[in-house]
Scaffold this motif. Sequence first.
Motif, PDB file in Angstrom:
ATOM      1  N   THR A   4       0.983  -0.917  -0.187  1.00 26.93           N
ATOM      2  CA  THR A   4      -0.021  -0.241   0.530  1.00 26.93           C
ATOM      3  C   THR A   4       1.355   0.902  -0.504  1.00 26.93           C
ATOM      4  OG1 THR A   4      -1.882  -1.280   0.920  1.00 26.93           O
ATOM      5  CG2 THR A   4      -1.337   1.079   1.223  1.00 26.93           C
ATOM      6  N   ARG A   5       2.104   0.744   0.550  1.00 22.97           N
ATOM      7  CA  ARG A   5       2.783   2.213   1.293  1.00 22.97           C
ATOM      8  C   ARG A   5       3.697   2.254  -0.685  1.00 22.97           C
ATOM      9  NH1 ARG A   5       6.260   1.528   5.281  1.00 22.97           N
ATOM     10  NH2 ARG A   5       4.520   0.549   6.455  1.00 22.97           N
ATOM     11  N   GLU A   6       3.965   1.665  -0.873  1.00 22.33           N
ATOM     12  CA  GLU A   6       4.273   1.773  -2.088  1.00 22.33           C
ATOM     13  C   GLU A   6       3.783   2.715  -3.660  1.00 22.33           C
ATOM     14  OE1 GLU A   6       5.882  -2.135  -3.080  1.00 22.33           O
ATOM     15  OE2 GLU A   6       6.857  -2.928  -1.694  1.00 22.33           O
ATOM     16  N   ALA A   7       1.914   1.607  -3.798  1.00 25.00           N
ATOM     17  CA  ALA A   7       1.360   2.513  -4.372  1.00 25.00           C
ATOM     18  C   ALA A   7       1.258   3.625  -4.201  1.00 25.00           C
ATOM     19  CB  ALA A   7      -0.108   1.670  -4.524  1.00 25.00           C
ATOM     20  N   HIS A   8       0.693   4.871  -2.557  1.00 21.97           N
ATOM     21  CA  HIS A   8       0.846   5.618  -2.061  1.00 21.97           C
ATOM     22  C   HIS A   8       1.501   6.742  -2.992  1.00 21.97           C
ATOM     23  CE1 HIS A   8       0.018   8.892   0.042  1.00 21.97           C
ATOM     24  NE2 HIS A   8       1.404   8.801   0.914  1.00 21.97           N
ATOM     25  N   MET A   9       0.777   7.492  -3.254  1.00 21.80           N
ATOM     26  CA  MET A   9       2.158   8.290  -4.688  1.00 21.80           C
ATOM     27  C   MET A   9       1.302  10.035  -4.173  1.00 21.80           C
ATOM     28  SD  MET A   9       2.717   6.646  -8.066  1.00 21.80           S
ATOM     29  CE  MET A   9       2.142   4.983  -7.630  1.00 21.80           C
ATOM     30  N   HIS A  58     -10.160  10.370  -0.221  1.00 27.79           N
ATOM     31  CA  HIS A  58     -10.275   9.370  -1.069  1.00 27.79           C
ATOM     32  C   HIS A  58      -9.253   9.411  -2.582  1.00 27.79           C
ATOM     33  CE1 HIS A  58     -13.175   9.801   1.731  1.00 27.79           C
ATOM     34  NE2 HIS A  58     -14.292  11.508   1.679  1.00 27.79           N
ATOM     35  N   SER A  59      -8.494  10.222  -2.752  1.00 25.55           N
ATOM     36  CA  SER A  59      -8.317  10.048  -4.167  1.00 25.55           C
ATOM     37  C   SER A  59      -6.880   8.830  -3.762  1.00 25.55           C
ATOM     38  CB  SER A  59      -6.982  10.713  -4.852  1.00 25.55           C
ATOM     39  OG  SER A  59      -6.298  11.838  -4.707  1.00 25.55           O
ATOM     40  N   SER A  60      -7.028   8.891  -2.582  1.00 30.60           N
ATOM     41  CA  SER A  60      -5.362   8.024  -2.485  1.00 30.60           C
ATOM     42  C   SER A  60      -6.220   6.840  -2.309  1.00 30.60           C
ATOM     43  CB  SER A  60      -4.368   9.016  -1.173  1.00 30.60           C
ATOM     44  OG  SER A  60      -3.532   7.520  -0.808  1.00 30.60           O
ATOM     45  N   ARG A  61      -7.256   6.540  -1.451  1.00 27.44           N
ATOM     46  CA  ARG A  61      -7.730   5.234  -0.900  1.00 27.44           C
ATOM     47  C   ARG A  61      -8.571   4.592  -1.917  1.00 27.44           C
ATOM     48  NH1 ARG A  61     -11.672   7.879   3.753  1.00 27.44           N
ATOM     49  NH2 ARG A  61      -9.749   7.190   5.313  1.00 27.44           N
ATOM     50  N   ASP A  62      -8.808   5.289  -3.001  1.00 23.67           N
ATOM     51  CA  ASP A  62      -9.634   4.742  -4.313  1.00 23.67           C
ATOM     52  C   ASP A  62      -7.804   4.131  -5.050  1.00 23.67           C
ATOM     53  OD1 ASP A  62     -11.965   6.480  -3.612  1.00 23.67           O
ATOM     54  OD2 ASP A  62     -12.254   7.767  -5.265  1.00 23.67           O
ATOM     55  N   ALA A  63      -7.468   5.140  -5.200  1.00 18.85           N
ATOM     56  CA  ALA A  63      -6.406   4.613  -5.855  1.00 18.85           C
ATOM     57  C   ALA A  63      -5.360   2.783  -5.669  1.00 18.85           C
ATOM     58  CB  ALA A  63      -4.983   5.244  -6.315  1.00 18.85           C
TER      59      ALA A  63
END
Length: 146
Positions: free
Chosen positions: A26-31, A106-111
Amino acid sequence: MDSRDALNLSTATAIQVALGMLKRRTREAHMDGDVTTPELTVLAQIDRSGPITIADLARLQQITPQAMGSTVASLEKHGLVSRAPDPHDRRRSLLTVSGTGSDMLHSSRDAVSGLMAAALGESFTDDEVATLAAAAPLLERLAQSF
């Protein structure tokens, strides 16, 4: 140690390992660049809790109020949280997620949810997805239990 205790320990270890891997992915995907993972975690907690004091937030996150103050200051600097006087005790301030913070959260969660949903669709059977769906509230309850 009886067999139930051994099973509980084995299960706890397996959950810890799996969630650790999931957290890293999840951390890796969080941008979101300027916002750190701990800041995003605090922002999500404020979003879940509603208006909250720094002291209460620190207790929920199990860190010192001083450390939480630093995290909140950064979130304020980025315009992601707002601070307002507590209507019941004017000496205290209540934190809420700003419109910008809500959009970013919400955009981070959605991604991340989109990436997970794709992985579930590609790599898991319907029964496995149903099992994970049933486990999600239990994992949340486990997290709140200690």
